[in-house]
Design an enzyme around this catalytic site. Sequence first.
Site, short mmCIF file in Angstrom:
data_model
loop_
_atom_site.label_atom_id
_atom_site.label_comp_id
_atom_site.label_asym_id
_atom_site.label_seq_id
_atom_site.Cartn_x
_atom_site.Cartn_y
_atom_site.Cartn_z
N TYR A 255 53.79 32.60 22.88
CA TYR A 255 53.74 33.91 23.11
C TYR A 255 54.97 34.89 23.24
CZ TYR A 255 48.83 33.31 24.55
OH TYR A 255 47.53 32.71 24.57
N ASP A 283 46.80 37.06 18.02
CA ASP A 283 45.46 37.57 18.19
C ASP A 283 45.49 38.03 19.67
OD1 ASP A 283 45.32 35.21 19.50
OD2 ASP A 283 43.80 34.49 18.32
N HIS A 375 40.88 32.58 18.72
CA HIS A 375 41.34 32.27 20.08
C HIS A 375 40.17 31.80 21.03
CE1 HIS A 375 44.93 33.41 22.90
NE2 HIS A 375 44.20 32.53 23.43
O1 173 Z 1 43.15 32.01 26.18
C1 173 Z 1 43.80 31.95 27.18
O2 173 Z 1 43.52 31.88 28.16
C2 173 Z 1 45.04 32.30 26.92
O3 173 Z 1 45.65 32.10 25.78
C3 173 Z 1 46.21 32.70 27.96
C4 173 Z 1 46.82 33.77 27.55
C5 173 Z 1 47.73 34.12 28.69
C6 173 Z 1 47.91 33.61 29.93
C7 173 Z 1 47.12 32.26 30.16
C8 173 Z 1 46.32 32.02 29.04
#
Ligand code: 173
Length: 516
Positions: A255, A283, A375
């Site tokens: 991320y 995404d 996702h």
């Molecule tokens: O799908 C999710 O839960 C995920 O990708 C996510 C995104 C940010 C924080 C924790 C999980």
Amino acid sequence: MPADKQVDGKDVAEHNSRDKGVWIVVHGKVWDVTDFLDEHPGGAEIILKYAGMDATEEYEPIHPPDAISDNLDPDKNIGTLIPNTLPKPAVVSPPPPPASIAVPQKSTSASAQPEPEEYVKPDIEEMLSLHDFEAVARRIMNRRGWNYYSSGADDEITMRENHNAYHRVWFRPRILRNVKTVDFSTKFWDFPTSMPVYITATALGKLGHPEGEVALTRAAGKEDIIQMIPTLASCSFDEMVDASVPGQVQFLQLYVNSDRARTKKIIAHAKERGVKALFITVDAPQLGRREKDMRTKFEGAAASHQEKGKDTVRRDQGAARAISSFIDPSLNWADLAELKEAAQGMKVVLKGVQCWEDAVMAAEAGCDGVVLSNHGGRQLDFAPSPIAILPSVVAALQQRGFMTPHATRGKFEIFIDGGVRRATDVLKAIALGATAVGIGRPMIYAMSTYGEEGVRKLVQILRDEFEMNMRLIGAPTLADVVPGMVDTRALFTPGPEPTMYDANYERMLPVGVKAN
Ligand code: 173
């Protein structure tokens, strides 16, 4: 203050508000988090709930072990809690399983309050398919973990479609081919692996199992499959790399942080630790609404929102929302060059591509591949299923010379994830031009139910399915699984009734309505 100072629990308990200062205990260490309250990505409210208390249990599943020391100055470490000196908070009983799956109660004339029948977890040998792990997970996982993993965005149409779309692709099996031995080992670029399946990144593994993601790492090492390490794991990145065996291939899901320096540090460290590919999630500029997760996590608790601080995002609604505020929504194509440069030496893949135009742009930008993914149906509801867009993506890339004909795949790899439950699903994706398929939820359910052994069992089930199905379609190797082996004419028409969701998932219900 020296960090080895012994701190009495009574002193901790007195630091329980913004006015008096906020101290919390995590893993036996006392921290002063007063100045950090409004910086906390999960919001001030959740810390204030544990002000003056031991927050380890709440902290553990949703933070890697080094999160505190990474974010707080060393002088915020007040010292070490003297054991057994902290006044005990009221005991919170574990959350009940979803009402819709409450087991029938024994009727008893002796008591007005019949005892619920105990659910007996089946022996691992009884697991015959990936669906079985989900069915057990639904019964034994705590509500918070189950709701976090199982939820999809909005009305969960995309989440269901991801799986259902596979039901509308049919095989065109070939006969009289020598399938005495079948070989489904493959390569992602030049990285060999035992099957065209990898463990895709899923966050917060300790919501499912106390060992967290290292259980996935160990299983992947023993079964010779590739693991994609998540940015937001419960275990630290280094714990997951340390748990690998020599030569084990690991990828990293990334991320991108608004603070680019942090992202570059993560990339540099991954490279140094031997990670082979970086999968940049594209995404999730904002987290989707997973209402089941949002609703149940704080059932019965007072609504909360961040009072002070930089924004007004509610962070009390579900596990993911609590920790996702660092993700940079301004990320765009122009940022790619910088990320690619930082990742030099690693493959760079965009994860979350949802149409052929973006796959072509990724190839033109010099990426090494894409993951067609929505996702797991957790982001945009009504995003198309990856298997449905795969043919158009392959066609567009082939037309532009980014992919060579199927049997001699080029350097640009297409991965897909979402809804995969059978080796037949994987074989359909391979036939249509994918290199491999990511599996997320079933891996987490196998881990949550039977730990590392569960994940290994899941892989073995897939192995058996591959062997049988490759024989039955007449393909001794994956190179023989070609487009002519599938019939996609039904892909865009209604297909067979879905099966999995009625068995393993409950329908979403409006607030206040109990499932039955
Ligand atoms: O799908 C999710 O839960 C995920 O990708 C996510 C995104 C940010 C924080 C924790 C999980």
